[in-house]
Design a protein around this motif. Sequence first.
Motif, PDB file in Angstrom:
ATOM      1  N   VAL A 118     -11.672  -1.289  13.818  1.00  0.00           N
ATOM      2  CA  VAL A 118     -11.016  -1.289  12.514  1.00  0.00           C
ATOM      3  C   VAL A 118     -11.826  -0.477  11.506  1.00  0.00           C
ATOM      4  N   GLY A 119     -13.137  -0.643  11.519  1.00  0.00           N
ATOM      5  CA  GLY A 119     -13.986   0.104  10.594  1.00  0.00           C
ATOM      6  C   GLY A 119     -13.845   1.603  10.785  1.00  0.00           C
ATOM      7  N   VAL A 120     -13.887   2.036  12.038  1.00  0.00           N
ATOM      8  CA  VAL A 120     -13.837   3.474  12.316  1.00  0.00           C
ATOM      9  C   VAL A 120     -12.449   4.037  11.986  1.00  0.00           C
ATOM     10  N   VAL A 121     -11.414   3.310  12.372  1.00  0.00           N
ATOM     11  CA  VAL A 121     -10.056   3.775  12.067  1.00  0.00           C
ATOM     12  C   VAL A 121      -9.873   3.898  10.561  1.00  0.00           C
ATOM     13  N   GLY A 141      -9.063   7.237   6.114  1.00  0.00           N
ATOM     14  CA  GLY A 141      -9.384   7.477   4.711  1.00  0.00           C
ATOM     15  C   GLY A 141      -9.772   8.931   4.493  1.00  0.00           C
ATOM     16  N   TYR A 142     -10.419   9.527   5.494  1.00  0.00           N
ATOM     17  CA  TYR A 142     -10.898  10.903   5.343  1.00  0.00           C
ATOM     18  C   TYR A 142      -9.783  11.906   5.619  1.00  0.00           C
ATOM     19  N   PHE A 143      -9.050  11.680   6.708  1.00  0.00           N
ATOM     20  CA  PHE A 143      -8.068  12.684   7.124  1.00  0.00           C
ATOM     21  C   PHE A 143      -6.715  12.516   6.444  1.00  0.00           C
ATOM     22  N   LEU A 144      -6.366  11.284   6.050  1.00  0.00           N
ATOM     23  CA  LEU A 144      -5.077  11.107   5.381  1.00  0.00           C
ATOM     24  C   LEU A 144      -5.281  10.969   3.879  1.00  0.00           C
ATOM     25  N   ASP A 145      -5.545   9.761   3.468  1.00  0.00           N
ATOM     26  CA  ASP A 145      -5.661   9.490   2.049  1.00  0.00           C
ATOM     27  C   ASP A 145      -6.375   8.156   1.923  1.00  0.00           C
ATOM     28  N   PRO A 146      -7.399   8.064   1.115  1.00  0.00           N
ATOM     29  CA  PRO A 146      -8.124   6.790   0.997  1.00  0.00           C
ATOM     30  C   PRO A 146      -7.192   5.634   0.639  1.00  0.00           C
ATOM     31  N   ALA A 147      -6.114   5.912  -0.081  1.00  0.00           N
ATOM     32  CA  ALA A 147      -5.199   4.838  -0.478  1.00  0.00           C
ATOM     33  C   ALA A 147      -4.453   4.274   0.724  1.00  0.00           C
ATOM     34  N   LEU A 148      -4.421   5.065   1.797  1.00  0.00           N
ATOM     35  CA  LEU A 148      -3.623   4.645   2.954  1.00  0.00           C
ATOM     36  C   LEU A 148      -4.447   4.028   4.059  1.00  0.00           C
ATOM     37  N   LYS A 149      -5.786   3.995   3.896  1.00  0.00           N
ATOM     38  CA  LYS A 149      -6.592   3.614   5.049  1.00  0.00           C
ATOM     39  C   LYS A 149      -6.252   2.214   5.541  1.00  0.00           C
ATOM     40  N   ALA A 185       0.831  -1.204   0.000  1.00  0.00           N
ATOM     41  CA  ALA A 185       0.000   0.000   0.000  1.00  0.00           C
ATOM     42  C   ALA A 185       0.865   1.254   0.000  1.00  0.00           C
ATOM     43  N   LEU A 186       1.917   1.239   0.815  1.00  0.00           N
ATOM     44  CA  LEU A 186       2.775   2.418   0.901  1.00  0.00           C
ATOM     45  C   LEU A 186       3.486   2.682  -0.411  1.00  0.00           C
TER      46      LEU A 186
END
Lengths: 355, 238, 293
Positions: free
Chosen positions: C246-249, C254-262, A154-155
């Motif tokens: 896990v769902g909430v994290v 996804g919202y605060f960082l980047d959806p690709a990194l969630k 992912a990274l």
Amino acid sequence: MKSDPELISDETSEAPALESAASHGHGLRSGKFSWLAFGIGMVVLGGVAALLLNQPYYLSLGAVGLLFAALASAWNIIGGYGGQFSLAHAVFFAVGGYSVALTQVNWKWAPWPGLLLGIVLSTILAALLAWPLFRLRGPFFAIGTLALSVVVLALVTWMPWTGAALGLQIPFNEQPITSRPAWAFIFLGFLAVCVAVSLVVSRGRLGFYLVAVRDDQEAASAAGASALWVKTLGFAISAGLTGLGGGLYVMYLGFLDPPTFLDAVQIGAFIPLCALIGGLGTIVGPIIGGLVLPTLQTYMRGAFSNLPAGVSEAILGLVLILVALFFRAGIWGWLTSLVRRVMSRRAKSDERANI
Amino acid sequence: MSGILEVTGLHSGYGDLEVLHGVDLSVEKGAIVSVVGANGAGKSTLLGTIAGVVRPTQGSIVIDGVDITGIAAHKVVGHGVALVPEGRKLFPFLSVEDNLRLGAFHKAARSRSKATRDEIYDLFPRLAERRTQMAGSLSGGEQQMCAIGRGMMALPKVLMLDEPSLGLAPIVVEQMFGLISNLASSGLTILLVEQNVADALELSSRASVLEQGQITMTGSGPELLADPGLQSAYLGIA
Amino acid sequence: MGVLTIIISGVLVGGMYALIAIGLNAVFGVVRVVNFAHGELVVLGMYTAYFAWTVWSVDPYITAVLIALPLGFLVGLVIQRFVVQRLLDEPLMQMFATFGLLMLLQNLFLAFTRGEPKAVRVAASSASLDFFGVSVSVSRLVVLGAAIVVTIILVVFLRQTLYGAAVRAVSQDRGTAALMGINVKVLYMVAFGVSGAIALMAGALMSPIYTASPALGFSFVLPAFAVVVLGGLGSIGGSLIGGLIVGVVEALSGYFLDPALKQAVWFTLFLAVLVIRPAGLFGRAGSEEIGQR
Ligand SMILES: Nc1ncnc2c1ncn2[C@@H]1O[C@H](COP(=O)(O)OP(=O)(O)OP(=O)(O)O)[C@@H](O)[C@H]1O
Ligand SMILES: [Mg+2]
């Protein structure tokens, strides 16, 4: 693994084939003989490659087979002798690959120092990861390493400086070796390195401790082997070799993209599968497995090309289940036990003849 | 020869390793019979084979007229043989009460489970006080009581105890042997394996010596205690 | 989009993770087997629902209860009986075998569907409720509800019944459990059956939300492992809470960082928990060690 009498319930416990497969890695054929066999084996493989020189299709099949034989041998150090089901080796493979590709694309390095960098980085990374990862045992270690490889994928896909999802392309005129036949011999050399290291490790004290920790960590620790150190060392050596393989593979392909190097199944699980099918915890097993499995896969893809996609991989999955169930010692373990059975039968009939 | 438990010509072991080479043993109803012997003689293997966790290769095991040779461990207890294993083997993350309840898991004992449990709590008030505590957090002596209680929950015809004194302080060992003899006088049949030879022989009506998988001596407790060979081998009396 | 919306959507996704993880926990926590193919069973449930819906026009929610549950039980039973049971004392081979099963099922799906995505679209797929001004998808709510119901049933069973105690006993020491008269082999088969039943049911319930595809299973199994480990091995309630975490994290990162990194974010969290406290947040310390030797 010594089982409690209470554990042997209505199922009679089958003798762990793994141990018997590993045990003839020690003792019996020690020292000079195994090096002689090693030399002969490499010459034979080289000879076969030379015979295939004007058969480019088979030669490239052979090249990939040799690469995976080497990778499986490297994995086998920690996975077979050490019994640690690492699914993170794709990460070290990728570290080696990115080391070569990034230094070459960004700074115009020659690939050779890039290879060296890849070995160093993957060794160091493995040593650093060993501390947290080896707090996990058995299945937890497997899951942890799998998670690690997913995080790294992912990274890498997200970060721009690794080329993100597109990966990196090494311009053709900057590839030092573009001759396909040469690669078969380069991968053969890589295999020789991995097998030589495996021989040194398995015949030496580290191999002895790795097996001891695999079979009974408590007993091994009580006998004074630091389980963490032993596993860390095995993991780092294994990772360093895998990093070298990744670097070579980038040079071979001329490009690098995240799924080719970091796929949890196609790389991360495939390497251990080669080792398993050949025979875990032996020198010869992973070589056989590495040569056979990718070749078989390519062959099946061709042979079943009129069937829907997935059939050949499904068969591979089935083979894997069957091997785990019925051929735990792998192809090599099966062969050696066959030979031993024939020998002991002959010895018996000799005895009878002598009376 | 009409003991409640009859073991005849029993051979068993692990894989290629044969540990018992033809063991005969007879346990009469209401008696304490003990088997003594050195480490590795095969005592636990003998009890394990009777309990069905180790497979016999030859011989027979008959309990109260029923041949139970070679049947699976989970079926043996239903025929009236309960094993209190070496090292207690409680379920560490289950409460004392749940450990006891599981002792009466098999059908014949299950319906009487509550009544038996109350009897056991009367016998071991310490367990009653700790009924909700995790078994793994009990003291060694309490764990042994719980293990014996769990064995008794099965309402066995023969209760087999594998080294109940293992790892206990001398004073607790004494209490344990007192308790075992009380259990026997209340009518329970006990097959006892011990390394504490003197104590075990003292309270046994019959005893056998097991050496390297074979019974080498059998007699009443006092007889064996007086035997000079046994004295020098097991009691440290020259 | 407010934070509340994100948390609610995280909780809903978490309900799905929880439901998948609870099924996984039934085998990982009891039989101590890592079933890499668990995600494929969920996908099998989705295909089952798709099949029933297109061929017999059966509503996926009816399929979930009437077809997926019994079929899943059977599938789990077969896996245990013919694969895992033979490998009980071979942890390494178990992992190879279930990985092989993963490859087998995934590629069979690929071969049979020719890689075409299969979507079940019913009224519930697009229905939503209004919850304090946030619109909540009905189909996701059903999955969350199922996770809660299954948790309650299993927790009551494990805590209150004799058979529940037997399951816990077997997970701690199967050799001694057999001495109690517990048929360990049958109990393992039932545990696997229950796991399969929950997995297929989860798949059928998820079919109105997701589009079934062969690769989906692998993307379910890792989160499920993470949830099981976070919540604690064998702790069903822990799996429910772990799933929601896990769902909430995932939603927040996804919202605060980047959806690709969630995924990367909660995997890192998972690795950290695994290393600091291998027993999980709600598991009993040390419980991950027993039953493994
Ligand atoms: N699970 C097993 N697998 C293989 N061999 C075993 C197993 N259990 C015991 N043995 C061997 O069987 C022999 C007898 O062991 P057993 O445990 O019956 O002895 P014991 O008389 O109970 O000794 P102790 O007094 O130390 O408990 C020993 O040589 C031991 O090494
Ligand atoms: Mg013993």
